[in-house]
Design a protein around this motif. Sequence first.
Motif, PDB file in Angstrom:
ATOM      1  N   GLU A  87      35.634  38.449  31.586  1.00  0.00           N
ATOM      2  CA  GLU A  87      34.553  37.619  32.090  1.00  0.00           C
ATOM      3  C   GLU A  87      33.212  38.128  31.540  1.00  0.00           C
ATOM      4  O   GLU A  87      33.037  39.318  31.287  1.00  0.00           O
ATOM      5  N   PRO A 116      31.323  33.823  40.298  1.00  0.00           N
ATOM      6  CA  PRO A 116      30.771  35.178  40.158  1.00  0.00           C
ATOM      7  C   PRO A 116      29.677  35.451  41.186  1.00  0.00           C
ATOM      8  O   PRO A 116      28.905  34.552  41.539  1.00  0.00           O
ATOM      9  N   TYR A 176      36.239  42.018  41.136  1.00  0.00           N
ATOM     10  CA  TYR A 176      37.148  41.117  40.416  1.00  0.00           C
ATOM     11  C   TYR A 176      38.422  40.810  41.201  1.00  0.00           C
ATOM     12  O   TYR A 176      38.792  39.637  41.365  1.00  0.00           O
ATOM     13  N   ILE A 217      40.391  34.650  40.989  1.00  0.00           N
ATOM     14  CA  ILE A 217      40.320  34.354  39.558  1.00  0.00           C
ATOM     15  C   ILE A 217      41.651  34.733  38.928  1.00  0.00           C
ATOM     16  O   ILE A 217      42.478  35.415  39.539  1.00  0.00           O
ATOM     17  N   THR A 263      42.213  37.581  33.693  1.00  0.00           N
ATOM     18  CA  THR A 263      40.761  37.724  33.582  1.00  0.00           C
ATOM     19  C   THR A 263      40.271  38.946  34.343  1.00  0.00           C
ATOM     20  O   THR A 263      39.439  39.717  33.845  1.00  0.00           O
ATOM     21  N   SER A 319      38.612  42.182  32.443  1.00  0.00           N
ATOM     22  CA  SER A 319      37.227  42.507  32.792  1.00  0.00           C
ATOM     23  C   SER A 319      37.109  43.939  33.284  1.00  0.00           C
ATOM     24  O   SER A 319      36.204  44.684  32.875  1.00  0.00           O
TER      25      SER A 319
END
Length: 247
Positions: free
Chosen positions: A74, A127, A158, A163, A167, A171
Amino acid sequence: MELIAGYGWVQVAVAVAATFLSAFVRGLAGFGMAILLVPILALTLTPIEAVLIINFLALFIGLSELKMFLAHAERSAWIIGALVLVSTAPGLILLAATPPDLARFLIALVALSAFALILLPVREPHPPGAVTTGAAGLASGLLTGFAGMPGPPVVPFYVGRRIARQTAKASMLLIFTIAAFAGLVSGYAIGELGWRLFYLALLLFPAVLLGNWLGSLAFGKVSDHVWRSFVAVTLAAAAIAALVKLL
C-alpha cells in the motif's frame, strides 16, 4: 568454546532454533520475526547485539522479496517507511544508554504489547488519516532502534483493517525492510556495529530462508480466524516466556 566471533555453541544453537521458528511465523503472518526473536536473543546476547542482528536478518530477507513489495504494498507503507528512517537513530541511542537488564525487560513488554494490539477489533479497509499514519511511522522507528521491533505500531495499522492479506503482508514487510536498513545505519553511526554481528547474522540467515519459505507455503492456506489466532498465541507465548525468564 567459541564457535564464531566470540559466540559460544550454546548461544548459536539457541539463536538458530529461535531464528527458524520466528522466520516461519514471518512467512506465514507477514510479521513477527523481530517480535519473537529479539527477546530470545537478548537473553544470551546484549540487547543492542540482538537488535542489530535482527536488523541484518530482516534486511537480507527483505531484499530477496522486493518484487513482491513493489507489486502489492500500500502507498502508506512508503510514507511510514520514510518516517522510520528519521526516527530509528534516537531509539537506538536510547537503547545504548539503557542498562541491559532494564532494556531486556522493556523489550519483553514491547513484545507483549504486540499481542494486546492484535486482539483489537478489525476496522474498515480505508487508510487512517495523516496523524495516525505519522504516529505509526514515528513509533515504529523509535521501536526499531530501541527494540528491533518496528511491528507493534505497524501490525494493527494493516492487520486491523479489512484489506487483502497480500496487501497487508507486503506493506508490513516493506516497512520492516526499510526499518532494518535504518537500524543498521544508526548502529554504525553510534559505533555499535561490529563484524562479529555480521558474521553471526550470516550464520543464522539459512535458518531464516528455510523458515520463511515454509511459512510462505502455509500463507493463504488457513482461514483468517486460524491465522489471527496462531499469530496471537505465538506472540503471547514469546512475550510471556521472556518476562518469566527476566522475573
